[in-house]
Design an enzyme around this catalytic site. Structure first.
Site, short mmCIF file in Angstrom:
data_model
loop_
_atom_site.label_atom_id
_atom_site.label_comp_id
_atom_site.label_asym_id
_atom_site.label_seq_id
_atom_site.Cartn_x
_atom_site.Cartn_y
_atom_site.Cartn_z
N HIS A 98 1.05 -1.28 0.08
CA HIS A 98 -0.07 0.03 0.11
C HIS A 98 0.73 1.26 -0.03
CE1 HIS A 98 -2.93 -3.15 0.81
NE2 HIS A 98 -2.19 -3.36 1.71
N GLU A 135 -1.86 0.28 8.11
CA GLU A 135 -1.07 -0.86 7.39
C GLU A 135 0.20 -0.07 6.79
OE1 GLU A 135 -2.96 -3.28 5.00
OE2 GLU A 135 -1.38 -4.73 4.42
N HIS A 190 3.18 -6.76 4.48
CA HIS A 190 1.72 -6.39 4.88
C HIS A 190 1.32 -6.77 6.27
CE1 HIS A 190 -0.14 -5.81 0.72
NE2 HIS A 190 1.23 -6.36 0.33
N GLU A 272 1.91 -11.51 5.81
CA GLU A 272 1.08 -10.93 6.62
C GLU A 272 1.67 -11.01 8.11
OE1 GLU A 272 -1.49 -8.86 5.63
OE2 GLU A 272 -2.04 -9.95 3.63
ZN LIG Z 1 -1.92 -5.29 2.63
#
Ligand SMILES: [Zn+2]
Length: 308
Positions: A98, A135, A190, A272
């Site tokens: 992102h 995030e 992430h 993640e």
């Molecule tokens: Zn993400």
């Protein structure tokens, strides 16, 4: 965001000596936690908080004169033995998931891009903790910490974005950056946005995809190797458990719906790191000292993969 962890702001004045605080902290660092990397918790190269050396290999300590450079890979000291740069010649691309600016550019990030199997949004805003820590801020912070650690090992490190652009890149461009760099390894960082109670980390591996512009067949094997090493070292260094909601307890998930993986021609995984929507995981993700461990865990997995 205030946190108690290491400060990597490069603008602080540099100290020339190792202070008593540094020595005390180093003495407290549990060696087993850090493996072969000894991280000095109060400073990295060039940030002035400590001795100026973020990481050394315990088996080959750097000469005192080799410390203090934030760009070990680009400008190694002539006195530094080759053993201090085991990743010399290796290219690592870190993809901070992102972008903190994506929230302000819904039109740009909403446009469709081709990911081989189908079309998908250019990028997304990502998630955040319930308190609003995004995030995108998390991924950029961890990526920058990783860059320091990997450069200290001699790697050439490139970030797909470094807070230096208003939005994006799109997922196809993120893949292309790794491909064009001929990266030896790419990790996309992430943190998840799942239901409260869902906890832990998982590493996402590319599934075999051969459709349109996507052909992951050559990278499925090496990416699994990379991903298994990253998952193992991440769990060991952070103390976090593999996800309790995907991956069946392995910490590994294979997907074919991510453009960043589908379009990669070099070994690549996503991680993640935890679930931002779970309060216990969020307490970790928002803690700078924990993020340093996260960066170190991922980096150690990369180093292990690159050294074979
Ligand atoms: Zn993400």
């Amino acid at each position: 965001m205030s946190y108690a962890g290491p400060d990597f702001e490069p603008s602080r004045p540099r100290r020339s000596r190792r202070g008593p605080l540094t020595v005390a902290v180093v003495a407290l660092v549990p060696g087993a936690l850090l493996g072969w990397l000894v991280y000095e918790a109060v400073g990295g190269p060039g940030d002035g908080g400590g001795s100026g050396r973020a990481a050394v290999r315990t088996s080959a300590p750097a000469a005192p004169g080799a410390s203090g450079s934030p760009t070990v890979s680009a400008a190694p000291s002539s006195s530094a033995p080759a053993a201090t740069a085991p990743l010399k010649g290796k290219v690592v691309v870190i993809d901070p998931g992102h972008n903190p600016g994506n929230f302000r550019h819904p039109t740009e990030i909403g446009r469709q891009v081709d990911i081989g199997t189908n079309k998908k949004e250019c990028d997304t805003t990502g998630t955040s903790t319930n308190a609003g820590y995004t995030e995108a801020d998390y991924t950029l912070d961890v990526a920058r910490r990783m860059r320091k650690l990997l450069q200290a090992q001699g790697a050439t490190v490139k970030l797909t974005q470094d807070g230096d652009r208003p939005w994006g890149p799109c997922v196809d461009e993120r893949a292309r950056i790794g491909n064009d760099a001929h990266a030896d390894a790419v990790v996309s960082v992430h943190a998840d946005g799942s239901a409260a109670g869902n906890r832990g980390f998982h590493v996402i591996l590319p599934d075999s995809v051969h459709q349109g512009a996507a052909d992951t067949r050559p990278i499925v094997g090496p990416s699994r190797d990379l991903g298994e090493r990253v998952a193992g070292s991440f769990g060991r260094v952070t103390g976090s458990a593999p996800s309790n909601y995907v991956g069946g307890g392995t910490g590994l998930v294979t997907r074919k719906d991510l453009g960043g993986l589908n379009l990669s021609t070099v070994p690549k995984v996503f991680i993640e790191c935890g679930n931002m929507r779970d309060s216990k995981d969020a307490a970790l993700l928002t803690d700078g000292a924990w993020r340093q461990k996260a960066a170190q865990g991922i980096s150690e997995g990369i180093v292990s993969f690159l050294r074979g």
